[in-house]
Design an enzyme around this catalytic site. Sequence first.
Site, PDB file in Angstrom:
ATOM      1  N   GLY A  55       0.839  -1.191   0.000  1.00  0.00           N
ATOM      2  CA  GLY A  55       0.000   0.000   0.000  1.00  0.00           C
ATOM      3  C   GLY A  55       0.872   1.237   0.000  1.00  0.00           C
ATOM      4  N   CYS A  82       5.365  -6.138   1.710  1.00  0.00           N
ATOM      5  CA  CYS A  82       5.764  -4.734   1.658  1.00  0.00           C
ATOM      6  C   CYS A  82       5.070  -3.929   2.775  1.00  0.00           C
ATOM      7  CB  CYS A  82       5.483  -4.176   0.267  1.00  0.00           C
ATOM      8  SG  CYS A  82       6.417  -2.689  -0.057  1.00  0.00           S
ATOM      9  N   TYR A  83       4.145  -3.035   2.442  1.00  0.00           N
ATOM     10  CA  TYR A  83       3.449  -2.308   3.508  1.00  0.00           C
ATOM     11  C   TYR A  83       2.811  -3.289   4.491  1.00  0.00           C
ATOM     12  CZ  TYR A  83       0.048   0.677   5.899  1.00  0.00           C
ATOM     13  OH  TYR A  83      -0.691   1.319   6.846  1.00  0.00           O
ATOM     14  N   HIS A 169       7.856  -7.915  -3.605  1.00  0.00           N
ATOM     15  CA  HIS A 169       6.553  -8.325  -4.143  1.00  0.00           C
ATOM     16  C   HIS A 169       6.630  -9.678  -4.843  1.00  0.00           C
ATOM     17  CE1 HIS A 169       4.359  -4.575  -3.418  1.00  0.00           C
ATOM     18  NE2 HIS A 169       5.559  -4.033  -3.488  1.00  0.00           N
ATOM     19  N   GLU A 171       4.198 -11.290  -6.047  1.00  0.00           N
ATOM     20  CA  GLU A 171       3.128 -11.438  -7.034  1.00  0.00           C
ATOM     21  C   GLU A 171       3.507 -10.925  -8.424  1.00  0.00           C
ATOM     22  OE1 GLU A 171       3.283  -9.387  -4.541  1.00  0.00           O
ATOM     23  OE2 GLU A 171       2.325  -7.454  -4.919  1.00  0.00           O
ATOM     24  N   ASP A 227     -17.328 -11.622 -21.943  1.00  0.00           N
ATOM     25  CA  ASP A 227     -18.078 -11.857 -20.711  1.00  0.00           C
ATOM     26  C   ASP A 227     -19.545 -12.198 -20.970  1.00  0.00           C
ATOM     27  OD1 ASP A 227     -15.674 -11.046 -19.713  1.00  0.00           O
ATOM     28  OD2 ASP A 227     -16.344  -9.002 -19.278  1.00  0.00           O
ATOM     29  N   THR A 229     -20.923 -13.243 -23.689  1.00  0.00           N
ATOM     30  CA  THR A 229     -21.082 -14.473 -24.471  1.00  0.00           C
ATOM     31  C   THR A 229     -20.913 -15.699 -23.588  1.00  0.00           C
ATOM     32  OG1 THR A 229     -20.199 -13.355 -26.418  1.00  0.00           O
ATOM     33  CG2 THR A 229     -20.277 -15.742 -26.498  1.00  0.00           C
ATOM     34  N   LYS A 366     -11.223 -12.049 -15.266  1.00  0.00           N
ATOM     35  CA  LYS A 366     -11.415 -12.212 -16.705  1.00  0.00           C
ATOM     36  C   LYS A 366     -10.764 -13.493 -17.256  1.00  0.00           C
ATOM     37  CE  LYS A 366     -12.350  -9.788 -20.641  1.00  0.00           C
ATOM     38  NZ  LYS A 366     -13.475  -8.860 -20.822  1.00  0.00           N
TER      39      LYS A 366
END
Length: 510
Positions: A55, A82-83, A169, A171, A227, A229, A366
């Site tokens: 953050g 991190c934060y 990080h 990720e 989405d 469809t 998604k």
Amino acid sequence: MRRRPVLVVNFGSQYVQLIARRVRELGVYSEIVHWDESFEVIREKDPFGVIFSGGPASVYQKGAPLPDKRIYTLGVPILGICYGLQVIVHQMGGKVERAEKQEYGRARLRVLREDPLLEGLPREFDVWMSHADKISVLPEGFTTVAVSENSPHAVVRDESGIFYGLQFHPEVVHTSFGKEILANFLFRVCRAERNWEMGDLVQEKIEEIRERVGDSSVIAALSGGVDSTVASVLVHRAVGDKLHCIFIDHGLLRLGEREEVERNLRSLGLRLRVVDAGREFLKRLKGVEDPEEKRRIIGNTFIEVFEREAVKIPGVRFLLQGTLYPDVVESAGIKGSAKIKTHHNVGGLPEKMNLELIEPFRDLFKDEVREIGRILGVPEEILKRHPFPGPGLAIRIIGEVKEEDLEILRRADHIFIEELKKNGYYDRVWQAFAVLLPIRTVGVMGDVRTYEKVIALRAVESTDGMTADWFRFPYDFLDHVVRRIVNEVKGVNRVVYDISSKPPSTIEWE
Ligand code: XMP
């Protein structure tokens, strides 16, 4: 079905969704909660473990986001990133202060001792840092597991092995072994179960929808995009022809798009009604130049047309929407953020028409919707379609929308997309399109002076549309596309390529 999640606590990190996605990719269900979510709600979710995101704040600042301390009594592992690490250190009695040397970008991590979190990893590897604060004093009972040049406490843990912190990080792709670290946290530290498998999920969703709908009918507004469809195919599997799909052609579609969408959707077996409303939309847009005004008119007209069509279908009780998890997190999580653009959707409909919503993708990202599409046999061509904004070409014609300009834009856009596909770029960009500018410039063609319109081309890379960078095409490719447009599209004598990123620009021009 209720699943035990790994909870990601959001302290305002731009990577929060990425963390949740990574956990899911590893086969464990994850959910995002805002940092001030009540302790009771968190406990109720019965998580396997908790991850504190990064953050922008500093823990020692007044008003810094800090969670209810009872979270440390949950008895499940907590990993601070991190934060998030600094939050743990601060709340457990350690000290965080501003670093003389800030650390951004790549750093070399050196592992000092064996630990389940870093099991199976080399003793040294590269990680990605982004912080201005550092830990000066660890809380009692904490030890350092790894260091970097500017972070004497790059990986820390407490004695019991329940609280962990990473200054970097895991990720982001720039951190080597980031995925392995997260996997170690999930499976070695939290002992989480693998409970997130798309095949099972599809089956569950189908059964849930079938039960809920019963003998009623469902309507869906289809755009031909991924989405809506996939959502329709899923619901069709559950309730068959009790699903009625409506595709509104608002006259602002791309060249051949209506035919293509119609063909695609019918080939998927959907019951489809196509409404030709182009004239109505164009009439209402006449003389309107302001982008927000255009969006508003299109949104309202869309609802009117949809409503008119929907009442023709008997026994409708449900409206299907392809809402994704990021939309849910965005609207719940980011308080007081400025409105940049009014997004067009069918938001006003459910209350007005007294409909109940079916949103099968409310908890999905998604990529996961694409995966479901694959499981359901939706062709790749549809799953890989670029996003296309609801207001269509209206927001790619700067200023007033006129029929003849739509024609010019459609042709230029078609050439660009055709060349992208032919040269293998289509799947490498997030979105690409042409924009028609409301100016004319001087040119020369065959010794004759011309005074005609300008087309701008835009192609961007992005992972979620929130930030984006322009795509670096080779000059020869651009050269080829520009020549084709100027030669083949009557009314255009100049083409420019947009090299702005988002921020500070946006992806669409309006
Ligand atoms: P911007 O232009 O805000 O766009 O950077 C981010 C993404 O959203 C799409 N977009 C829209 N999608 N209705 C939509 O369904 C809209 O009104 C709308 N406006 C922008 C845009 O194409 C990009 O993918």
